[in-house]
Write an enzyme that holds these catalytic residues in place. Structure first.
Site, PDB file in Angstrom:
ATOM      1  N   GLN A 159      22.432  37.773   4.516  1.00 42.37           N
ATOM      2  CA  GLN A 159      21.845  39.013   3.994  1.00 42.37           C
ATOM      3  C   GLN A 159      22.569  39.544   2.753  1.00 42.37           C
ATOM      4  O   GLN A 159      22.003  40.319   2.001  1.00 42.37           O
ATOM      5  CB  GLN A 159      21.830  40.067   5.105  1.00 42.37           C
ATOM      6  CG  GLN A 159      20.919  39.662   6.256  1.00 42.37           C
ATOM      7  CD  GLN A 159      20.851  40.706   7.349  1.00 42.37           C
ATOM      8  OE1 GLN A 159      21.610  40.637   8.308  1.00 42.37           O
ATOM      9  NE2 GLN A 159      19.967  41.668   7.216  1.00 42.37           N
TER      10      GLN A 159
ATOM     11  N   ASN B 172      24.808  36.566  17.236  1.00 43.35           N
ATOM     12  CA  ASN B 172      24.159  37.841  16.976  1.00 43.35           C
ATOM     13  C   ASN B 172      22.766  37.865  17.593  1.00 43.35           C
ATOM     14  O   ASN B 172      21.926  37.012  17.284  1.00 43.35           O
ATOM     15  CB  ASN B 172      24.027  38.076  15.463  1.00 43.35           C
ATOM     16  CG  ASN B 172      23.407  39.429  15.177  1.00 43.35           C
ATOM     17  OD1 ASN B 172      24.032  40.468  15.412  1.00 43.35           O
ATOM     18  ND2 ASN B 172      22.167  39.438  14.697  1.00 43.35           N
ATOM     19  N   GLU B 173      22.534  38.821  18.453  1.00 42.23           N
ATOM     20  CA  GLU B 173      21.205  39.096  19.024  1.00 42.23           C
ATOM     21  C   GLU B 173      20.391  37.841  19.325  1.00 42.23           C
ATOM     22  O   GLU B 173      19.311  37.626  18.752  1.00 42.23           O
ATOM     23  CB  GLU B 173      20.411  39.996  18.072  1.00 42.23           C
ATOM     24  CG  GLU B 173      21.076  41.310  17.791  1.00 42.23           C
ATOM     25  CD  GLU B 173      20.195  42.270  16.989  1.00 42.23           C
ATOM     26  OE1 GLU B 173      19.075  41.883  16.604  1.00 42.23           O
ATOM     27  OE2 GLU B 173      20.636  43.409  16.768  1.00 42.23           O
TER      28      GLU B 173
ATOM     29  N   HIS C 177      24.973  34.217  12.722  1.00 47.21           N
ATOM     30  CA  HIS C 177      24.031  35.328  12.550  1.00 47.21           C
ATOM     31  C   HIS C 177      22.721  34.750  11.998  1.00 47.21           C
ATOM     32  O   HIS C 177      22.362  34.946  10.846  1.00 47.21           O
ATOM     33  CB  HIS C 177      24.620  36.396  11.626  1.00 47.21           C
ATOM     34  CG  HIS C 177      23.955  37.741  11.722  1.00 47.21           C
ATOM     35  ND1 HIS C 177      24.634  38.904  11.980  1.00 47.21           N
ATOM     36  CD2 HIS C 177      22.662  38.115  11.591  1.00 47.21           C
ATOM     37  CE1 HIS C 177      23.791  39.935  11.997  1.00 47.21           C
ATOM     38  NE2 HIS C 177      22.583  39.475  11.757  1.00 47.21           N
TER      39      HIS C 177
HETATM   40  C1  BGC Z   1      20.224  42.404  12.803  1.00 45.80           C
HETATM   41  C2  BGC Z   1      20.464  42.618  11.328  1.00 45.80           C
HETATM   42  C3  BGC Z   1      19.305  43.401  10.730  1.00 45.80           C
HETATM   43  C4  BGC Z   1      19.224  44.745  11.438  1.00 45.80           C
HETATM   44  C5  BGC Z   1      18.149  45.674  10.903  1.00 45.80           C
HETATM   45  C6  BGC Z   1      19.694  43.618  13.528  1.00 45.80           C
HETATM   46  O1  BGC Z   1      18.795  43.229  14.497  1.00 45.80           O
HETATM   47  O2  BGC Z   1      21.361  41.898  13.422  1.00 45.80           O
HETATM   48  O3  BGC Z   1      20.647  41.383  10.721  1.00 45.80           O
HETATM   49  O4  BGC Z   1      19.416  43.565   9.370  1.00 45.80           O
HETATM   50  O5  BGC Z   1      18.949  44.520  12.790  1.00 45.80           O
HETATM   51  O6  BGC Z   1      16.885  45.184  11.156  1.00 45.80           O
END
Ligand code: BGC
Length: 411
Positions: free
Chosen positions: A30, A176-177, A133
């Site tokens: 990002q 990440n998520e 990520h």
């Molecule tokens: C993610 C980020 C994303 C943010 C806003 C999160 O789910 O980890 O990468 O930019 O949300 O949408």
């Protein structure tokens, strides 16, 4: 946890625990710019271009390109980190840079991340390092990406390499998520590789669980002091009017979305990273949020929800770091209000026994917001994507004061 004792002198000061981490978060794809991975290729693919054109969107706004140019301008980012009095910074390592060809390490990229860690440490900023990520190298994509078990060994090898190169890093976030990624990429099919297959979706989740559990041991073997967690995207699900059906539905979605991944990995978690953006009031399977105030994304801004998300995690008996929380707000209309009101709720959760030890805002910079391209602005700093100038938004100054004082006055 002991709260700083400023309350005695002034009843209106909301003090956070001693040693609380105040930070901001980012992710490699990002912000870095110049990445070559599964996302960068997808952004430019004919299928994606056609989709954007059909929606009358300008494809240029949806190609990460140089992003914030942070790979070259880390010193600029560090300046902002210092200016905002942060004592923690979360960033991710771009696997495709470190291992652009399978089994061949790119020493220049490794030195870059070493340097980032060194400079953060020199400035008393604690690095929170995310191993993955959402992006993967092209060679890993070609082997089936996360839908294939073949990714597991290379992923462990990558984690092993980075843990041994970055020995000074204490806080590691493996993934990440994972649920968000699996859903968007393999169920709803709006992110690469754009699949809509529930069976593959479940397979991807399983592979990600294995990946976490594997690298937990890999990192620990190299660094016994390491604290390892996941950044999990917990949502506060609320059963509308406490109707029976809504309570049952809440239980199901809580189980699958909020707790499944944590339950499967809890023996390999030193802490829980909470990424929190959403409140969902469930009514017979539909959202019934009031949406009194919404972000530029249309997401409801409901500061109380972070309190519930934290309280829900108490049952794991582990330290919690808020590893993401923020809003898309180009005009900075709500950011200050949202941060302050949400932090009151973080404090309330701490008072009631949630072991929250840090708050890292998403994000330090406006950046490449995945399928939304550059159209959504989450930054404490506004970024000019032509000159790469970073300009702190007014709310960042308020956040900087809070970070400096480890709390704030209640108005
Ligand atoms: C993610 C980020 C994303 C943010 C806003 C999160 O789910 O980890 O990468 O930019 O949300 O949408």
């Amino acid at each position: 946890m002991e709260l700083e004792n400023k309350n005695e002198k002034n009843a209106k000061f909301l003090a956070f625990p001693k040693g609380f981490f105040w930070g901001a978060s980012t992710a490699s794809h990002q912000i870095e710019g110049g990445n070559v991975n599964d996302w960068s290729e997808w952004e430019k693919s004919p299928k994606r271009m056609a989709e954007l054109k059909k929606k009358n969107k300008n494809p240029e706004e949806y190609i990460s390109g140089k992003a914030c140019n942070s790979y070259e301008l880390f010193d600029e980012d560090l300046k902002r980190i210092k200016e905002f009095n942060l004592n923690a910074y979360r960033f991710s390592i771009e696997w495709s840079r470190v291992e652009p060809e399978e089994g061949k390490w790119n020493e220049e990229a490794i030195d870059h991340y070493k340097n980032v860690v060194k400079k953060l440490k020199e400035n008393n900023v604690e690095p929170f390092v995310t191993v993955w990520h959402w992006t993967i190298p092209l060679w890993a994509r070609d082997r089936g990406g996360w839908s294939s078990k073949k990714i597991l060994d290379p992923f462990s090898r990558f984690a092993e390499k980075m843990a041994s190169e970055l020995k000074d890093v204490k806080f590691w976030i493996t993934l990440n998520e994972p649920e968000v990624y699996a859903g968007q990429s393999y169920l709803i099919g709006i992110w690469p590789p754009q699949k809509n297959n529930p069976f593959v979706y479940v397979k991807v989740i399983r592979n990600l669980i294995k990946a976490h559990n594997n690298i937990f041991h890999v990192i620990k073997k190299i660094n016994l002091e390491a604290k390892i967690g996941i950044a999990n995207p917990n949502i506060y699900f609320e059963a509308y009017k406490n109707r029976f059906v809504n309570i049952v539905l809440k239980k199901i979605v809580d189980w699958w979305w909020n707790f499944y991944f944590l339950d499967k990995t809890k023996n390999g978690l030193d802490f829980i990273g909470l990424n929190h953006y959403h409140h969902s009031r469930i009514n017979y399977g539909f959202h019934k949020n009031e949406n009194k105030i919404v972000s530029d994304f249309g997401w409801e801004l409901y500061p109380e929800s972070i309190y519930h998300a934290l309280m829900d995690l108490k049952k794991y008996n582990k330290p919690i770091y808020v590893t993401e929380h923020g809003l898309a707000d180009a005009k900075d209309r709500y950011r200050e209000w949202f941060i302050v009101e949400s932090l009151k709720n973080v404090h309330r959760a701490i008072d009631e026994g949630a072991n929250a030890r840090g708050y890292l805002h998403w994000s330090l910079l406006d950046n490449f917001e995945w399928a939304e391209g550059f159209t959504k602005k989450f930054g404490l700093c506004e970024v000019d994507f032509k000159t790469f100038k970073r300009a702190p938004r007014p709310s960042a100054k308020i956040y900087a004061e809070i970070c400096k004082n480890n709390g704030f006055m209640l108005k």
